[in-house]
Design an enzyme around this catalytic site. Structure first.
Site, PDB file in Angstrom:
ATOM      1  N   GLY A  74      -8.784  -0.078   9.262  1.00  0.00           N
ATOM      2  CA  GLY A  74      -7.426  -0.403   8.850  1.00  0.00           C
ATOM      3  C   GLY A  74      -7.290  -0.342   7.345  1.00  0.00           C
ATOM      4  NE  ARG A  75      -5.606   3.239   3.055  1.00  0.00           N
ATOM      5  CZ  ARG A  75      -6.331   3.386   1.954  1.00  0.00           C
ATOM      6  NH1 ARG A  75      -6.029   2.701   0.868  1.00  0.00           N
ATOM      7  NH2 ARG A  75      -7.365   4.191   1.928  1.00  0.00           N
ATOM      8  N   GLY A  76      -4.987  -2.432   4.322  1.00  0.00           N
ATOM      9  CA  GLY A  76      -4.007  -3.439   3.968  1.00  0.00           C
ATOM     10  C   GLY A  76      -3.185  -3.012   2.774  1.00  0.00           C
ATOM     11  CB  THR A  77      -0.721  -4.871   0.758  1.00  0.00           C
ATOM     12  OG1 THR A  77      -0.003  -5.275   1.932  1.00  0.00           O
ATOM     13  CG2 THR A  77       0.275  -4.543  -0.337  1.00  0.00           C
ATOM     14  CE1 TYR A  78      -0.947  -4.451  -4.409  1.00  0.00           C
ATOM     15  CE2 TYR A  78      -0.755  -6.364  -2.980  1.00  0.00           C
ATOM     16  CZ  TYR A  78      -0.218  -5.509  -3.926  1.00  0.00           C
ATOM     17  OH  TYR A  78       1.059  -5.714  -4.381  1.00  0.00           O
TER      18      TYR A  78
ATOM     19  CB  VAL B   5      -9.621  -3.648   7.119  1.00  0.00           C
ATOM     20  CG1 VAL B   5     -10.211  -4.725   8.023  1.00  0.00           C
ATOM     21  CG2 VAL B   5      -8.488  -4.231   6.283  1.00  0.00           C
TER      22      VAL B   5
ATOM     23  CE  LYS C 156      -6.628  -6.590   2.370  1.00  0.00           C
ATOM     24  NZ  LYS C 156      -5.349  -7.298   2.561  1.00  0.00           N
TER      25      LYS C 156
ATOM     26  CG  ASP D 262       4.077  -5.016   4.050  1.00  0.00           C
ATOM     27  OD1 ASP D 262       4.962  -4.201   4.384  1.00  0.00           O
ATOM     28  OD2 ASP D 262       2.897  -4.682   3.851  1.00  0.00           O
TER      29      ASP D 262
END
Length: 612
Positions: free
Chosen positions: A30-34, A37, A57, A155
């Site tokens: 996954g990819r978070g805001t900053y 993961v 993360k 978000d």
């Protein structure tokens, strides 16, 4: 100042993430805001970390950014069954920050995608209605907890709503709200929120007050995003789908997105939203609509008509709750607490709870995140580089071949590579005066062109030499076709589809083939003259399967491996439909005629003699 000796001792005693956890194939889940993961499991079962799966993360950048500090501070203070739990924070000697979080096997983005894919395959399997109820209730419960503690998420979208899998019986099927990278405390802010962060919330889930440039906004922006997610769960399609060409813009205003909202909900009257005219970008919206010639102020409410095709009645409880969540006036929009007490949830046999299993103890039909990413990141990048190198080598070889053929003087027509020149016939090859392929005579069996040797992508065969002056045009056509394929795959992968299933649905109905945007679409969705058989019945081309990812022939579609919708103006017929052995640029239906540009008069005379 910290003592240097103390810093050295601290660096030696500091635990390294790599020494404590195994990273499963270094796969990004996954990819978070900053940050990115990764999935990880403990190396040692010594009791410090229970032997289960975790999400690690990694915050991008060096050191502690303000966003990372806010996310860590909020995670450490907030505890709720429907919020993802932060277990520990690691700071490496390389000034990298790692967050150890609970691992969730699924998220709403993949769940909705699963059902949307089933729908496009004409196997409509919608998200079960009770499952939708439980998911929505737990989202509202988690967001009510955040809002009660004066925290805005800012978000919310399906990718940030996680679902726990079979990891543990007490956590199975529970909704977890993740990614607080954009979250902020909104109690007595020192500055307007719009000055701190001008662009928040993904376009499709952005409230109209944000799109029109509101300086101050409230928890109502999260409620609007929940309404968009609710509609997407009911239909498996994003409600306010819009292209995101300026996703990195610093201005939250987006004309197409506002137009899409008002197209479904209608243009608000002064009674519906009295403060809309006070929005900073309201006049800009009217100017853009006037320049485009769109009567945006006359748009009626068509939300009921939109949901009629999903068999959701306007008098049903889910529709009524959705209207409350998607009220354009933020002051009239329902709160999370009020939505949790709606009749939509009271009609259940037993009241929903924030710890319920949304799968209702049934087997989970959705693929896990690590199953959807089949190869490690580094290996995937290597494969991409190899493919790019192969494409460059092929292009260089084709350019060299074309340059060599252009330098050689041609007496006769262009020849296929590996075939004899004029005056040197081989056994089985047609000689001058004999019928060419695709032109059978009486008493002779029909000659069907081989499937091998057809031009890929509808472009020129790599072994065909173009007449003088047309090599550049052939190369340009090939490059354009490759560009359209790449752009179509990149763009349509982001699009969830709208109304009739969107671009992905149309692609799958036509055989999972990207259709050119800049030409007419092939039948049965385009002009029927493209679908007509080419030539007499005994001269029609056999269907060509083409490489993987192209058309699978079905009734009602023309044969040939070329992409539908692209026509050669010099041919008058669909690419991939010419007889074998005759160059693309030189073929005209009925008789082989030279192109209007290119060969000199002497070569044109030789061409006419050759095709008589």
């Amino acid at each position: 100042m910290i003592d240097e000796n103390f810093k050295k001792k601290l660096a030696v005693s500091r635990e390294r993430v790599e020494d404590l956890f195994y990273f499963e194939n270094s796969k990004e889940i996954g990819r978070g805001t900053y940050g990115l993961v990764y999935k990880a499991v403990p190396k040692h079962s010594n009791g410090r970390f229970p032997n289960k799966e975790y999400a690690l993360k990694m915050i991008e950048g060096q050191g502690f950014s303000m966003s990372a500090c806010r996310e860590i501070a909020l995670f450490r203070e907030l505890r709720h069954p429907n919020l993802i739990c932060l277990q520990r924070v690691f700071l490496t000697n390389e000034k990298k920050v790692w967050l150890l979080l609970d691992y969730a096997e699924h998220d709403l983005w993949h769940v909705i995608k699963h059902h949307r894919t089933a729908k496009t395959k004409k196997v409509p399997i919608m998200v079960p209605r009770n499952m939708v109820k439980n998911i929505l209730f737990q989202i509202l419960s988690g967001m009510h907890y955040l809002h009660s503690n004066w925290v805005l998420h800012r978000d919310l979208k399906p990718a940030n709503i996680l679902l726990m899998g079979d990891g543990g019986p007490d956590m199975r099927g529970r909704v977890k709200i993740a990614d607080l990278g954009f979250s902020r405390i909104f109690a007595n802010p020192l500055k307007p929120m719009a000055e701190l962060d001008p662009v928040v919330v993904t376009f499709w889930y952005r409230a109209p007050e944000l799109l029109l440039g509101a300086k101050h906004y409230t928890k109502a922006i999260d409620v609007w995003a929940i309404g968009c997610i609710f509609a997407e769960l009911l239909t498996a399609e994003p409600l306010f789908f819009c292209k995101e060409e300026d996703i990195k813009a610093q201005n939250p205003y987006h004309y197409d997105q506002v137009k899409r909202i008002f197209h479904l909900l209608g243009y608000p009257s002064d009674t519906d939203w009295p403060d809309m005219k006070k929005m900073p970008d309201h006049q800009r919206l009217l100017n853009d609509a006037r320049n485009e010639g769109t009567p945006i102020q006359t748009f009626p409410n068509s939300l009921q008509r939109y949901f009629d095709k999903w068999k959701i009645n306007s008098q049903s409880s889910p529709y009524r709750l959705l209207v409350k969540l998607l009220t354009v006036d933020p002051l009239k929009r329902v709160s999370c607490e009020e939505a949790m007490n709606d009749i939509y949830f009271r009609k259940m046999e037993r009241p929903p709870r924030e710890t319920d299993d949304v799968f209702n103890r049934y087997p989970i039909p959705y693929a896990k995140k690590e199953q959807q990413i089949t190869i490690p990141i580094d290996q995937f990048q290597q494969q991409q580089q190899q493919q790019q190198q192969q494409q460059q080598q092929q292009q260089q070889q084709q350019q060299q071949q074309q340059q060599q053929q252009m330098q050689q003087p041609q007496i006769g027509p262009p020849q296929m590579m590996g075939q004899p020149q004029m005056g040197q016939p081989q056994m089985g090859q047609p000689q001058m005066g004999q019928p060419q392929m695709g032109q059978p005579q009486m008493g002779q069996p029909q000659m069907v062109p081989s499937q091998m040797g057809q031009p890929p992508m509808g472009g020129p065969h790599p072994g065909v030499v173009a007449p003088d002056g047309h090599a550049h045009q052939m190369m340009q056509q090939q490059h354009q076709s490759q560009h359209h394929m790449q752009y179509q795959q990149m763009h349509d992968s982001m699009q969830g589809g709208m109304d009739d299933g969107g671009p992905q649905a149309k692609m799958m109905r036509m055989g999972n083939v990207p259709v050119g945007r800049y030409g007419p679409m092939g039948p049965p969705y385009g002009p029927q003259d493209f679908h007509a058989p080419q030539g007499p019945p005994m001269m029609q081309m056999m269907p060509q399967p083409g490489p993987s990812g192209y058309y699978q022939q079905r009734p009602g579609q023309p044969p040939g491996p070329g992409p539908q919708g692209y026509m050669n103006p010099q041919m008058g017929m669909t690419m991939g439909m010419r007889p074998q052995g005759v160059p693309q640029q030189a073929y005209m239906p009925g008789r082989g005629m030279p192109p209007p540009q290119g060969p000199n008069p002497q070569q044109q005379q030789q061409w006419q003699q050759y095709h008589r």
